[in-house]
Design an enzyme around this catalytic site. Structure first.
Site, mmCIF file in Angstrom:
data_model
loop_
_atom_site.group_PDB
_atom_site.id
_atom_site.type_symbol
_atom_site.label_atom_id
_atom_site.label_comp_id
_atom_site.label_asym_id
_atom_site.label_seq_id
_atom_site.Cartn_x
_atom_site.Cartn_y
_atom_site.Cartn_z
ATOM 1 N N HIS A 187 -11.202 -132.483 28.166
ATOM 2 C CA HIS A 187 -10.752 -133.563 28.890
ATOM 3 C C HIS A 187 -10.919 -133.486 30.269
ATOM 4 C CE1 HIS A 187 -8.470 -134.822 25.378
ATOM 5 N NE2 HIS A 187 -8.067 -136.094 26.093
ATOM 6 N N ASP A 188 -11.371 -132.303 30.651
ATOM 7 C CA ASP A 188 -11.934 -132.162 32.237
ATOM 8 C C ASP A 188 -13.292 -132.199 32.365
ATOM 9 O OD1 ASP A 188 -12.307 -130.938 34.641
ATOM 10 O OD2 ASP A 188 -11.549 -129.133 34.266
ATOM 11 N N HIS A 222 -18.359 -139.578 26.758
ATOM 12 C CA HIS A 222 -19.482 -140.549 26.629
ATOM 13 C C HIS A 222 -19.203 -141.860 26.970
ATOM 14 C CE1 HIS A 222 -21.131 -137.087 24.585
ATOM 15 N NE2 HIS A 222 -22.584 -137.575 24.670
ATOM 16 N N THR A 239 -16.248 -136.195 35.227
ATOM 17 C CA THR A 239 -17.086 -135.220 36.116
ATOM 18 C C THR A 239 -17.113 -133.962 34.901
ATOM 19 O OG1 THR A 239 -15.089 -133.951 36.976
ATOM 20 C CG2 THR A 239 -16.088 -136.141 38.233
ATOM 21 N N TRP A 278 -18.113 -130.957 35.951
ATOM 22 C CA TRP A 278 -17.369 -129.704 36.586
ATOM 23 C C TRP A 278 -16.216 -128.968 36.018
ATOM 24 C CZ3 TRP A 278 -21.500 -127.922 38.825
ATOM 25 C CH2 TRP A 278 -22.596 -128.474 39.279
ATOM 26 N N ASP A 302 -13.440 -128.844 37.462
ATOM 27 C CA ASP A 302 -12.789 -129.375 38.767
ATOM 28 C C ASP A 302 -11.351 -129.935 38.158
ATOM 29 O OD1 ASP A 302 -13.482 -131.641 37.311
ATOM 30 O OD2 ASP A 302 -14.653 -132.644 39.194
ATOM 31 N N SER A 334 -10.308 -132.210 36.376
ATOM 32 C CA SER A 334 -10.354 -133.686 36.560
ATOM 33 C C SER A 334 -9.524 -134.258 35.416
ATOM 34 C CB SER A 334 -11.656 -134.141 36.220
ATOM 35 O OG SER A 334 -12.483 -133.777 35.197
ATOM 36 N N ARG A 337 -26.522 -139.602 19.201
ATOM 37 C CA ARG A 337 -26.586 -138.773 20.170
ATOM 38 C C ARG A 337 -27.926 -138.065 20.342
ATOM 39 N NH1 ARG A 337 -20.275 -138.090 21.408
ATOM 40 N NH2 ARG A 337 -19.711 -140.368 21.853
#
Length: 567
Positions: free
Chosen positions: A168-169, A173, A221, A223, A225, A227, A418
């Protein structure tokens, strides 16, 4: 000199023709001389049957470092028109931005929201064979659980929750507005929870490149981070902030009001395990704000928030690297490398799960998940209840159409859609020797017979994740070697490409107190003990929160880790 060069050239041709596997010769010829030597060493070990995980720790690490070096230089592909990127002055952005920009000093857009997913392997157009074999047939014949197989004491449901929390961080898509339908073949339709289901295609976007013409966009994002907590844009971030002393809103998560997880960042397709970790790390963020405010009383709301996000994200990355990973890949070599029953699950996912969230205290949830072993990553062990679930929109509202996750998202269809290569092509791109017959993959006759029933004798058609579930595992590994190689590349790459874990990982950017917080936090147990003191002392016997809690602690080993031999 001329005879020497002629001799060296002849030797090189002999090596390519007689030693290097045919599938790798083109790669080998493009390599620099030193890289060719490294390749010959690891390729020779692979072909000889000498397994790196049986080496002494320091030799095993050398093998993995050589392999990682080659992958960094020859198998990582940029996608998108901004691959060169715009440079910027890192001093102007000493914090993590809401949309993930300005993390990579050489490319301001790298990893930001709606940037292209990079690739470890060149895309393979699978659209013509998108339904061959039928994804629902693959899921029914090879994936659907016959009986529950767990990981013993190695991993629990908190460990499963953790990797979903990380996902989830990192990624989600972008979908198109076109909805299509997937139908089960006649032979398996009566065995499927859903005979057919509708879903949205993954959006294909023009990259403006010649080599990779189309790509896929990430709406999160990419990273490390945080999110999943903070969101991936300024609007999501605004919803979670209090704008007082740098803190985040906790009412919906901790006090269980009716809003539930709507006050977290990336909440789409969550379940109660992920919700629990989001709640815990919101508490962590706010505790860091309190510590920073006490240490630096002049810091305003914005700076308290920015520093606390840096610290919280780093704590999460550190836990993933030296706590979760060590339990997933439980060997001394990986320890060294990473160092430098309860309520029905179907009631605990999505919005239905969030209603349960308000009925169960945090301690009860964590202790329950801690004592429940998770399912092993093997064939015939995919939860049947995940074959009929309610997916969610980006805003976490439920969709009308149920989906079969085994056929769609997790295993079969999405990989093909994909442009992810199938199992053998994937292994070739990672310099791993492909299989030429089913017996190379497994010695389980039932598996071989079923693979042959689904795919015939064409091993090249084997879907990637089906192959990885069938593949023999290294002792101590919860994932197969093929998956591990990608793990080896991406876990370290995600850290090394992020300046907040490299050049800007220091007291100046994090503050002295924030830097100390990261360096003294070694595990998820440390975070739990900080916010729920006494929980682990009372309920946990194991060394790690991610191991089943009634497992015995890891024994002490007096031999220095780099000198240890495999068990």
């Amino acid at each position: 000199m001329i005879p020497f060069l002629s001799c060296a050239k002849s030797l090189l041709f002999w090596v390519i023709k007689h030693f290097v596997h045919a599938d790798f010769r083109e790669h080998f010829q493009r390599m620099k001389p030193l890289d060719r030597l490294l390749f010959l060493i690891i390729h020779g070990l692979d072909r000889s049957g000498m397994e790196w995980h049986r080496f002494p720790v320091f030799l095993g690490l050398a093998y993995l470092l050589a392999r990682r070096h080659l992958h960094y230089h020859y198998t990582l592909l940029n996608v998108g028109k901004n691959q060169a990127g715009e440079r910027f002055n890192p001093a102007e952005f000493p914090y993590r931005t809401a949309n993930g920009k300005f993390n990579d000093p050489s490319n301001e857009d790298a990893g930001s929201i709606e940037s292209f997913f990079g690739r470890n392997i060149a895309p393979l157009d699978c659209r013509k064979g998108l339904l061959k074999p039928n994804p629902m047939k693959v899921a029914t014949k090879l994936l659907a659980r016959k009986q529950f197989i767990d990981t013993g004491k190695q991993l629990n449901l908190i460990a499963v929750s953790w990797i979903q929390f990380m996902t989830h961080d990192w990624m989600d898509h972008l979908e198109s507005t076109q909805q299509i339908e997937l139908k089960a073949s006649e032979k398996v339709a009566n065995q499927c929870p859903l005979r057919s289901f509708k879903f949205y295609k993954t959006e294909r976007v023009n990259t403006c490149l010649d080599n990779i013409k189309e790509g896929h966009l990430n709406i999160r994002t990419s990273w490390w981070d945080g999110s999943a907590i903070y969101g991936s844009n300024s609007s999501q971030l605004h919803e979670v902030r209090t704008y007082k002393e740098g803190k985040l809103k906790i009412a919906g998560l901790i006090q269980h009001d009716q809003e539930g997880l709507e006050k977290a960042g990336n909440i789409r397709n969550a379940w109660i395990g992920v919700s629990s970790l989001i709640a815990l790390f919101i508490l962590e963020h706010n505790a860091i704000c309190d510590a920073l405010k006490k240490e630096y009383p002049n810091l305003d709301d914005e700076n308290l928030y920015r520093h606390a996000r840096l610290v919280t994200s780093a704590v999460m990355a550190k836990i993933h690297t030296i706590d979760w990973t060590v339990q997933l890949l439980k060997t001394d070599t990986l320890l060294a490398g990473m160092r430098g029953n309860w309520i029905d699950m179907v009631n605990l996912i999505g919005n239905k799960g969030e209603k349960e969230f308000s009925k169960i205290g945090f301690t009860t949830r964590m202790v329950s998940m801690g004592h429940q072993a998770c399912g092993a990553l093997e064939l015939w062990n995919y939860p049947v209840w995940l074959r009929d679930v309610v997916p969610q929109n980006v805003d976490a509202t439920d969709r009308a159409d149920h989906v079969d996750l085994a056929s769609l998202e997790n295993i079969v269809y999405r990989d093909r859609e994909r442009s992810v290569p199938r199992y053998n092509a994937f292994r070739r791109s990672l310099f791993l020797i492909p299989i030429s017959k089913w017996d190379n993959l497994t010695n389980n006759k039932e598996v071989i017979d079923t693979l042959r029933e689904v795919y015939g004798d064409d091993v090249e058609q084997l879907d990637l994740l089906v192959g990885m579930l069938a593949e023999k595992k290294i002792k101590g590994f919860a994932i197969c070697e093929t998956a591990f190689v990608i793990f080896l590349i991406m876990a370290s790459r995600r850290l090394e490409a992020d300046r907040f874990f490299t050049s800007d990982f220091n007291e100046k950017v994090y503050t002295r107190k924030g830097f100390e917080w990261v360096n003294t936090c070694e595990s998820l147990k440390d975070v739990l003990d900080r916010h729920y003191p006494g929980m682990t002392n009372r309920w946990m016997n194991s060394t790690s929160v991610f191991t089943v809690w009634d497992a015995p602690p890891d024994p002490h080993n007096r031999i220095p880790i780099y000198l240890r031999l495999p068990h």
